[in-house]
Motif scaffolding. Structure first.
Motif, PDB file in Angstrom:
ATOM      1  N   GLU A 146      61.628  15.165  47.360  1.00  0.00           N
ATOM      2  CA  GLU A 146      62.488  14.000  47.171  1.00  0.00           C
ATOM      3  C   GLU A 146      63.192  13.617  48.477  1.00  0.00           C
ATOM      4  OE1 GLU A 146      63.348  12.052  44.122  1.00  0.00           O
ATOM      5  OE2 GLU A 146      61.309  12.826  43.850  1.00  0.00           O
ATOM      6  N   ALA A 147      63.607  14.611  49.252  1.00  0.00           N
ATOM      7  CA  ALA A 147      64.259  14.334  50.538  1.00  0.00           C
ATOM      8  C   ALA A 147      63.277  13.681  51.510  1.00  0.00           C
ATOM      9  CB  ALA A 147      64.831  15.619  51.132  1.00  0.00           C
ATOM     10  N   ILE A 148      62.056  14.200  51.565  1.00  0.00           N
ATOM     11  CA  ILE A 148      61.042  13.638  52.458  1.00  0.00           C
ATOM     12  C   ILE A 148      60.729  12.197  52.050  1.00  0.00           C
ATOM     13  CG2 ILE A 148      58.614  13.814  53.161  1.00  0.00           C
ATOM     14  CD1 ILE A 148      59.009  16.915  52.839  1.00  0.00           C
ATOM     15  N   ALA A 149      60.629  11.945  50.748  1.00  0.00           N
ATOM     16  CA  ALA A 149      60.370  10.590  50.261  1.00  0.00           C
ATOM     17  C   ALA A 149      61.509   9.637  50.624  1.00  0.00           C
ATOM     18  CB  ALA A 149      60.175  10.610  48.745  1.00  0.00           C
ATOM     19  N   ALA A 150      62.713  10.179  50.806  1.00  0.00           N
ATOM     20  CA  ALA A 150      63.876   9.368  51.176  1.00  0.00           C
ATOM     21  C   ALA A 150      64.022   9.215  52.686  1.00  0.00           C
ATOM     22  CB  ALA A 150      65.141   9.981  50.583  1.00  0.00           C
ATOM     23  N   GLY A 151      63.048   9.708  53.439  1.00  0.00           N
ATOM     24  CA  GLY A 151      63.058   9.504  54.888  1.00  0.00           C
ATOM     25  C   GLY A 151      63.626  10.641  55.708  1.00  0.00           C
ATOM     26  N   TYR A 152      63.874  11.793  55.079  1.00  0.00           N
ATOM     27  CA  TYR A 152      64.385  12.947  55.820  1.00  0.00           C
ATOM     28  C   TYR A 152      63.230  13.732  56.431  1.00  0.00           C
ATOM     29  CZ  TYR A 152      68.960  12.192  53.653  1.00  0.00           C
ATOM     30  OH  TYR A 152      70.160  11.661  53.282  1.00  0.00           O
ATOM     31  N   THR A 153      63.444  14.241  57.629  1.00  0.00           N
ATOM     32  CA  THR A 153      62.476  15.119  58.290  1.00  0.00           C
ATOM     33  C   THR A 153      62.754  16.554  57.879  1.00  0.00           C
ATOM     34  OG1 THR A 153      62.295  13.656  60.210  1.00  0.00           O
ATOM     35  CG2 THR A 153      61.616  15.952  60.517  1.00  0.00           C
ATOM     36  N   GLU A 154      61.749  17.238  57.366  1.00  0.00           N
ATOM     37  CA  GLU A 154      61.952  18.617  56.935  1.00  0.00           C
ATOM     38  C   GLU A 154      62.092  19.542  58.137  1.00  0.00           C
ATOM     39  OE1 GLU A 154      59.964  22.177  54.202  1.00  0.00           O
ATOM     40  OE2 GLU A 154      59.030  20.193  54.250  1.00  0.00           O
ATOM     41  N   ILE A 155      63.091  20.401  58.070  1.00  0.00           N
ATOM     42  CA  ILE A 155      63.384  21.383  59.123  1.00  0.00           C
ATOM     43  C   ILE A 155      63.394  22.766  58.488  1.00  0.00           C
ATOM     44  CG2 ILE A 155      65.060  22.188  60.840  1.00  0.00           C
ATOM     45  CD1 ILE A 155      63.976  19.473  61.577  1.00  0.00           C
ATOM     46  N   GLN A 156      62.779  23.730  59.145  1.00  0.00           N
ATOM     47  CA  GLN A 156      62.886  25.119  58.712  1.00  0.00           C
ATOM     48  C   GLN A 156      63.613  25.886  59.818  1.00  0.00           C
ATOM     49  OE1 GLN A 156      59.493  28.139  58.176  1.00  0.00           O
ATOM     50  NE2 GLN A 156      59.782  27.314  56.117  1.00  0.00           N
ATOM     51  N   PRO A 157      64.936  26.035  59.706  1.00  0.00           N
ATOM     52  CA  PRO A 157      65.734  26.602  60.796  1.00  0.00           C
ATOM     53  C   PRO A 157      65.877  28.119  60.697  1.00  0.00           C
ATOM     54  CG  PRO A 157      67.201  25.844  59.101  1.00  0.00           C
ATOM     55  CD  PRO A 157      65.786  25.579  58.597  1.00  0.00           C
ATOM     56  N   PRO A 158      66.406  28.757  61.749  1.00  0.00           N
ATOM     57  CA  PRO A 158      66.732  30.183  61.677  1.00  0.00           C
ATOM     58  C   PRO A 158      67.828  30.439  60.641  1.00  0.00           C
ATOM     59  CG  PRO A 158      66.752  29.404  63.957  1.00  0.00           C
ATOM     60  CD  PRO A 158      66.674  28.197  63.093  1.00  0.00           C
ATOM     61  N   LEU A 159      67.855  31.652  60.122  1.00  0.00           N
ATOM     62  CA  LEU A 159      68.864  32.038  59.129  1.00  0.00           C
ATOM     63  C   LEU A 159      70.059  32.729  59.767  1.00  0.00           C
ATOM     64  CD1 LEU A 159      66.589  33.382  56.245  1.00  0.00           C
ATOM     65  CD2 LEU A 159      67.345  31.045  56.709  1.00  0.00           C
ATOM     66  N   LEU A 160      69.945  33.073  61.045  1.00  0.00           N
ATOM     67  CA  LEU A 160      71.066  33.628  61.791  1.00  0.00           C
ATOM     68  C   LEU A 160      71.395  32.682  62.939  1.00  0.00           C
ATOM     69  CD1 LEU A 160      69.188  36.414  60.994  1.00  0.00           C
ATOM     70  CD2 LEU A 160      71.339  37.404  61.792  1.00  0.00           C
ATOM     71  N   LEU A 194      74.894  35.337  59.604  1.00  0.00           N
ATOM     72  CA  LEU A 194      74.023  34.803  58.568  1.00  0.00           C
ATOM     73  C   LEU A 194      74.581  33.464  58.106  1.00  0.00           C
ATOM     74  CD1 LEU A 194      73.362  38.043  56.522  1.00  0.00           C
ATOM     75  CD2 LEU A 194      71.597  36.606  57.530  1.00  0.00           C
ATOM     76  N   ILE A 195      73.721  32.476  57.951  1.00  0.00           N
ATOM     77  CA  ILE A 195      74.198  31.119  57.689  1.00  0.00           C
ATOM     78  C   ILE A 195      74.768  30.986  56.276  1.00  0.00           C
ATOM     79  CG2 ILE A 195      72.624  30.078  59.348  1.00  0.00           C
ATOM     80  CD1 ILE A 195      70.925  29.144  56.932  1.00  0.00           C
ATOM     81  N   PRO A 196      75.909  30.282  56.121  1.00  0.00           N
ATOM     82  CA  PRO A 196      76.445  29.991  54.794  1.00  0.00           C
ATOM     83  C   PRO A 196      75.796  28.756  54.182  1.00  0.00           C
ATOM     84  CG  PRO A 196      77.939  29.189  56.460  1.00  0.00           C
ATOM     85  CD  PRO A 196      76.805  29.850  57.192  1.00  0.00           C
ATOM     86  N   THR A 197      75.096  27.967  55.004  1.00  0.00           N
ATOM     87  CA  THR A 197      74.427  26.743  54.596  1.00  0.00           C
ATOM     88  C   THR A 197      73.521  26.292  55.739  1.00  0.00           C
ATOM     89  OG1 THR A 197      74.754  24.369  54.225  1.00  0.00           O
ATOM     90  CG2 THR A 197      76.540  25.540  55.312  1.00  0.00           C
TER      91      THR A 197
END
Length: 424
Positions: free
Chosen positions: A188-202, A231-234
Motif C-alpha cells: 500500500e505504501a509503494i502504491a502511494a508513491g513511497y520508496t521502500e527502504i530496508q535500513p539497519p536495525l542498529l 537498537l532502533i525504536p522505530t
C-alpha cells in the motif's frame, strides 16, 4: 532542536509553546540559552580581536627584523607569545560555552503548532474523527491473549523462555498473518508513491541525536555499549538519518520513504490489563512512512499521510478514531501529532496503532537537512514527518478480537490473498 535565532526572535512564543507542552524548566532554560549565546558572542569578539592583533604583530616582527631593530622585534615577539596564550584561553572558553549551549538546546522540546489543544495528558486529547461500526460480540468472546492460546498462534511463554517478557513467538497461522500484514502495508505504501527502504536495525549515537531519541529517550532504548550502537525504536530513526547532512533541491520534493523493521523499546514492561498480551511489547514489527517536505506544504503532507493510514484501517474493516494530541501528551520532537486508535471489541477499549507527526524543522536542524530553493540564494531547513503505517501488535489484537466467531477467527478480505487462508 529549536534554532537559536528562532528562540532569540520569538522568545515569548517559544515560552508559551513550551508551557503548553508542560516543559517545567521553560523560563529558566531559555534564559540560560540566551545568556550562553551572549557569552559565546562576546568571547568570539574577544578572540577575533586578539587574533587580528596577533596577525598585525607578526607582520611587524618581520618588518622590524628586516630593519635590524632587534630589540623592538624581541619585544614584539613577547607580545605575540602573550597573545597566543590569550587566544588559547579564549578558544578553550569558546568551545566550552558552545558545547554547553548545544547540550542545553538538546534538552528543549519542540514548540507545538497553534492547532495543538491545551491539556495535561491523554484525557485532554481532542477526538477529531470516529468512524466504523463496532462489532457486537457474544458474552463468550475472549480477549486476544486467550484467543492466541485457543488457536496456538502466538506463544508468550516460549518468548519468555527464549528472551524474557514482552518478546512473543508467532507460530503457524499467527506468523503467516503477521507476514501478511507487513507485505500488505508495504504494498500500500509503494502504491502511494513511497520508496521502500530496508535500513539497519542498529544506529550510532549521531543518528539517535539526529531524530531526537537522544538524549530524551536514552533510558528507553536498548544500548549495545561496547560498540555504542542503539537498537532502533522505530524505522523513523535510520530512514530519516539517510538525509543527515544532505542538501536537497527544491525539485526533489516530495521525498517519500517507507520501511518495515522490527522495533525495540525497553519501556514496555508495565503492569496491568492495559498492557497484557500484544498491547505492549519490547519487540514488535512496524511499517513506517517518512516524508521530507517543503516547509510551505508540510501540513498538507501531514493530512495526506493521515488519509493514507485511514485508508489502511478502513480496508481492514476496523472501527477507528483520530486524536489531535494535546500539549501535555505531545511527543518531545513533534509540533503536531495525530494518534490513530482502533476499537478492541473484547477489551472494550481503544488501542493506539499509529502516530503521524510533523516535526517541522526540529529534526532537520539537528540533521542539517536542508534544501536549495529554486529561486534565491542559500539553503533552508526542510520539514520532516513520519507515521506508523502501521504498527502490527495492536492491529493484530483488534483483528483477532473483532473477527472471532464460534468456529474460528475470520481474516479480513483484503488480507486473504496475502495469508493464503480465510479463517484461523
Amino acid at each position: 532542536m529549536l534554532q537559536l535565532i528562532y528562540i532569540k526572535d520569538n522568545k515569548d512564543t517559544v515560552l508559551t509553546g513550551l508551557k503548553k507542552k508542560k516543559f517545567a524548566r521553560a523560563e529558566e532554560t531559555i534564559e540560560k540559552v540566551l545568556s550562553l549565546d551572549e557569552e559565546r558572542r562576546h568571547t568570539q569578539q574577544q578572540l577575533d580581536k586578539i587574533l587580528a592583533e596577533a596577525n598585525n604583530t607578526a607582520r611587524q616582527i618581520g618588518q622590524l627584523m628586516k630593519e635590524g631593530k632587534k630589540e623592538e622585534a624581541e619585544k614584539a615577539k613577547s607580545e605575540a607569545a602573550q597573545s597566543k596564550s590569550q587566544s588559547k584561553e579564549l578558544s578553550d572558553k569558546l568551545s566550552a560555552t558552545e558545547e554547553e549551549l548545544t547540550r542545553l538546546l538538546y534538552t528543549i522540546p519542540n514548540v507545538p503548532h497553534p492547532r495543538v489543544p491545551e491539556g495535561s495528558g491523554a484525557d485532554d486529547n481532542e477526538v477529531v474523527v470516529e468512524a466504523g461500526e463496532k462489532p457486537f460480540l457474544p458474552a463468550t468472546a475472549q480477549p486476544h491473549w486467550e484467543l492466541i492460546k485457543t488457536y496456538d498462534i502466538i506463544d508468550f511463554e516460549l518468548g519468555n523462555k527464549i528472551s524474557g517478557a514482552g518478546f512473543p513467538v508467532y507460530k503457524g497461522k499467527g506468523a503467516r498473518l503477521q507476514r501478511a500484514l507487513i507485505n500488505y502495508f508495504l504494498d500500500e505504501a509503494i502504491a502511494a508513491g513511497y520508496t521502500e527502504i530496508q535500513p539497519p536495525l542498529l544506529v550510532n549515537e549521531d543518528s539517535g541525536y539526529g531524530t531526537g531519541q537522544l538524549p530524551d529517550k536514552d533510558g528507553q532504548m536498548y544500548h549495545a555499549t561496547e560498540d555504542n550502537l542503539y537498537l532502533i525504536p522505530t524505522a523513523e530513526v535510520p530512514i530519516t538519518n539517510i538525509f543527515r547532512d544532505v542538501i536537497l533541491k527544491e525539485d526533489d520534493f516530495p521525498v517519500k520513504c517507507a520501511g518495515y523493521t522490527p522495533c525495540f523499546r525497553r519501556e514496555a514492561g508495565s503492569w496491568g490489563a492495559h498492557v497484557r498480551g500484544l498491547n505492549r511489547l519490547h519487540q514488535f514489527d512496524k511499517v513506517e512512512i517518512v516524508q521530507i517536505a517543503h516547509p510551505d506544504r508540510s501540513y498538507e503532507v501531514l493530512e495526506e499521510m493521515r488519509r493514507h493510514i485511514i485508508g489502511l484501517l478502513e480496508k481492514l474493516e476496523l472501527p477507528y478514531r483520530i486524536l489531535n494530541l494535546c500539549g501535555g501528551d505531545l511527543g518531545f520532537t513533534a509540533a503536531l501529532t495525530y494518534d490513530m486508535e482502533v476499537w478492541s471489541a473484547a477489551q472494550e477499549r481503544w488501542l493506539e496503532v499509529s502516530s503521524v507527526s510533523n516535526f517541522e524543522t526540529y529534526q532537520s536542524n539537528r540533521l542539517k537537512l536542508r534544501y536549495k530553493p529554486t529561486e534565491g540564494k542559500g539553503t533552508q531547513l526542510a520539514h520532516t514527518l513520519n507515521g506508523s503505517a502501521l504498527a502490527l501488535p495492536r492491529i493484530l489484537a483488534a483483528i483477532l478480537e473483532n473477527n472471532q466467531t464460534e468456529d474460528g477467527i475470520n481474516i479480513p478480505k483484503v488480507l486473504r490473498p496475502y495469508c493464503g487462508f480465510e479463517k484461523i
